[in-house]
Design an enzyme around this catalytic site. Structure first.
Site, PDB file in Angstrom:
ATOM      1  N   GLY A 135       0.105  -1.629   3.266  1.00 25.77           N
ATOM      2  CA  GLY A 135       1.330  -2.264   2.769  1.00 25.77           C
ATOM      3  C   GLY A 135       1.078  -3.145   1.559  1.00 25.77           C
ATOM      4  O   GLY A 135       0.053  -3.028   0.900  1.00 25.77           O
ATOM      5  N   SER A 178      -4.007  -3.849  -7.138  1.00 25.85           N
ATOM      6  CA  SER A 178      -4.470  -4.161  -5.782  1.00 25.85           C
ATOM      7  C   SER A 178      -3.481  -5.114  -5.125  1.00 25.85           C
ATOM      8  O   SER A 178      -2.935  -5.999  -5.791  1.00 25.85           O
ATOM      9  CB  SER A 178      -5.849  -4.834  -5.847  1.00 25.85           C
ATOM     10  OG  SER A 178      -6.161  -5.428  -4.596  1.00 25.85           O
ATOM     11  N   HIS A 203      -0.537   2.579  -4.996  1.00 27.04           N
ATOM     12  CA  HIS A 203      -0.151   3.304  -3.776  1.00 27.04           C
ATOM     13  C   HIS A 203       0.840   4.432  -4.119  1.00 27.04           C
ATOM     14  O   HIS A 203       0.783   5.517  -3.557  1.00 27.04           O
ATOM     15  CB  HIS A 203       0.529   2.371  -2.774  1.00 27.04           C
ATOM     16  CG  HIS A 203      -0.342   1.283  -2.231  1.00 27.04           C
ATOM     17  ND1 HIS A 203      -0.172  -0.040  -2.548  1.00 27.04           N
ATOM     18  CD2 HIS A 203      -1.388   1.318  -1.356  1.00 27.04           C
ATOM     19  CE1 HIS A 203      -1.062  -0.776  -1.899  1.00 27.04           C
ATOM     20  NE2 HIS A 203      -1.813   0.022  -1.172  1.00 27.04           N
ATOM     21  N   GLN A 216     -14.924   4.027   0.425  1.00 27.51           N
ATOM     22  CA  GLN A 216     -14.058   4.426   1.540  1.00 27.51           C
ATOM     23  C   GLN A 216     -13.747   5.915   1.452  1.00 27.51           C
ATOM     24  O   GLN A 216     -13.792   6.641   2.461  1.00 27.51           O
ATOM     25  CB  GLN A 216     -12.774   3.608   1.482  1.00 27.51           C
ATOM     26  CG  GLN A 216     -11.688   4.067   2.428  1.00 27.51           C
ATOM     27  CD  GLN A 216     -10.529   3.105   2.431  1.00 27.51           C
ATOM     28  OE1 GLN A 216     -10.572   2.092   3.113  1.00 27.51           O
ATOM     29  NE2 GLN A 216      -9.486   3.393   1.675  1.00 27.51           N
ATOM     30  N   GLU A 230       2.084   0.077  -7.642  1.00 26.54           N
ATOM     31  CA  GLU A 230       2.104   1.354  -8.356  1.00 26.54           C
ATOM     32  C   GLU A 230       0.917   2.247  -7.956  1.00 26.54           C
ATOM     33  O   GLU A 230       1.036   3.462  -7.965  1.00 26.54           O
ATOM     34  CB  GLU A 230       2.051   1.091  -9.855  1.00 26.54           C
ATOM     35  CG  GLU A 230       3.190   1.528 -10.750  1.00 26.54           C
ATOM     36  CD  GLU A 230       4.214   2.502 -10.257  1.00 26.54           C
ATOM     37  OE1 GLU A 230       3.986   3.713 -10.420  1.00 26.54           O
ATOM     38  OE2 GLU A 230       5.257   2.084  -9.732  1.00 26.54           O
TER      39      GLU A 230
HETATM   40  P1  AMP Z   1      -4.746  -0.262   0.938  1.00 32.36           P
HETATM   41  O1  AMP Z   1      -3.298  -0.516   1.219  1.00 32.36           O
HETATM   42  O2  AMP Z   1      -5.374  -1.276   0.041  1.00 32.36           O
HETATM   43  O3  AMP Z   1      -5.540   0.036   2.188  1.00 32.36           O
HETATM   44  O4  AMP Z   1      -4.789   1.082   0.092  1.00 32.36           O
HETATM   45  C1  AMP Z   1      -4.214   2.271   0.581  1.00 32.36           C
HETATM   46  C2  AMP Z   1      -4.655   3.412  -0.281  1.00 32.36           C
HETATM   47  O5  AMP Z   1      -4.233   3.182  -1.625  1.00 32.36           O
HETATM   48  C3  AMP Z   1      -6.193   3.548  -0.339  1.00 32.36           C
HETATM   49  O6  AMP Z   1      -6.531   4.930  -0.298  1.00 32.36           O
HETATM   50  C4  AMP Z   1      -6.534   2.940  -1.662  1.00 32.36           C
HETATM   51  O7  AMP Z   1      -7.739   3.455  -2.221  1.00 32.36           O
HETATM   52  C5  AMP Z   1      -5.338   3.326  -2.490  1.00 32.36           C
HETATM   53  N1  AMP Z   1      -5.210   2.434  -3.638  1.00 32.36           N
HETATM   54  C6  AMP Z   1      -5.204   1.085  -3.636  1.00 32.36           C
HETATM   55  N2  AMP Z   1      -5.143   0.606  -4.893  1.00 32.36           N
HETATM   56  C7  AMP Z   1      -5.129   1.687  -5.717  1.00 32.36           C
HETATM   57  C8  AMP Z   1      -5.091   1.867  -7.130  1.00 32.36           C
HETATM   58  N3  AMP Z   1      -5.069   0.828  -7.966  1.00 32.36           N
HETATM   59  N4  AMP Z   1      -5.077   3.127  -7.619  1.00 32.36           N
HETATM   60  C9  AMP Z   1      -5.123   4.192  -6.778  1.00 32.36           C
HETATM   61  N5  AMP Z   1      -5.153   4.095  -5.441  1.00 32.36           N
HETATM   62  C10 AMP Z   1      -5.163   2.861  -4.910  1.00 32.36           C
END
Ligand code: AMP
Length: 298
Positions: free
Chosen positions: A31, A186, A37, A154, A35
């Site tokens: 969550g 992020s 995500h 990951q 952008e």
């Molecule tokens: P998270 O919510 O941080 O666990 O991220 C969920 C998914 O989104 C994970 O596979 C992350 O690697 C991906 N993600 C997070 N930030 C980015 C980004 N800036 N660009 C591409 N994918 C992302």
């Protein structure tokens, strides 16, 4: 978009979709969507008949001193973004739905790949991620799952997990989405003060400089570490925790860049821990014919 808080409710609709021969794409998230995500969601939308997104801040992957309690949560805003991106099903289980007895008896251990890099500083992190991903893949009955290169280790762990355990899911990696100034998008960027936010693009800048050095022939990881840490030493808002190079697919630590690699770092901006990485392509060696030619000339 339908929102489900129980695995049972999601299973009812997705079992029917699968029986109808429809392909299911899945994007697991914690969550606080941005952008980055949404690039995963759009890719899933383009590739599949049905798109499922989960939002679950997984306590199993947070250490005791980490930010589980204060991790940003805004379900209403997230749901609006996902509905706008054409998501069919949003799965937002409460912790008790995923861990009904508080703890699981079973856990996925990922071995060496989870002990280097991020794993050195976040013991148990990749085990927690792998365990929740297997649960989520099984709940969804997913055909393709989408992960960001932003979390390169990951992604490598999940690919290895899928291969080791013969999971039927296809893992799709997606490029890192960056802000115009280079900072990787992020959820944790929301924690940054204006001064920290202004300093944070230096992380991507240092990684890019290392990438350029490798393209121009630098092969020593020690030299790349020095380059990155020297550049960041000039930035008082940032404290580098580590910068290391890994084989792009196995995530084995490297001391020389002789094959495609990932240069990954973590740094603190105050209390906020930021991670980023770039891929490294070793400078192409001259073809052996050219080298012979040079020797003849000499
Ligand atoms: P998270 O919510 O941080 O666990 O991220 C969920 C998914 O989104 C994970 O596979 C992350 O690697 C991906 N993600 C997070 N930030 C980015 C980004 N800036 N660009 C591409 N994918 C992302």
């Amino acid at each position: 978009m339908q929102t489900h808080t129980s695995a049972g409710s999601l299973a009812v609709v997705l079992t029917a979709e699968r029986r109808a021969g429809r392909r299911i794409g899945f994007v697991p998230t914690m969550g606080a969507l941005h952008e980055g995500h949404l690039t995963l969601v759009r890719r899933a939308r383009a590739d599949n008949d049905v798109v499922v997104v989960s939002i679950f801040v997984n306590p199993l992957q947070f250490g005791p001193t980490e930010d589980f309690e204060r991790y940003p949560r805004d379900l209403a805003a997230d749901a609006r973004l996902l509905a706008g991106a054409g998501v069919d099903h949003l799965f937002t289980p409460p912790v008790a739905e995923m861990y009904p007895e508080g703890a699981l008896a079973t856990r996925i251990e990922v071995g060496r790949i989870g002990e280097v890099g991020e794993g050195r500083y976040r013991p148990g992190f990749f085990s927690g991620v792998a365990t929740v991903c297997v649960k989520l893949f099984n709940i969804v009955g997913v055909d393709r799952a989408y992960f960001g290169q932003k979390d390169a280790q990951q992604l490598a762990v999940i690919r290895r997990l899928a291969a080791d355990l013969n999971l039927t899911v296809t893992i799709v990696g997606c490029p890192t989405l960056r802000e115009p100034d280079g900072l990787a998008a992020s959820s944790r960027n929301a924690y940054l003060t204006p001064q920290q936010r202004a300093a944070a693009p230096a992380l991507a800048g240092a990684l890019r400089a290392a990438q350029d050095a490798v393209a121009s022939g630098e092969g020593s990881v020690a030299a790349l570490r020095a380059l990155v840490s020297d550049r960041l030493a000039a930035e008082p808002q940032l404290a580098l925790q580590y910068v290391d190079a890994f084989d792009a697919s196995t995530f084995a630590p490297l001391e020389r860049i002789e094959r495609p690699a990932v240069l990954a770092l973590a740094a603190f901006a105050g209390e906020t821990r930021l991670i980023d990485n770039v891929t490294l392509q070793p400078a192409t060696l001259p073809a052996s014919g050219d080298r012979q030619g040079i020797m003849v000339t000499l």
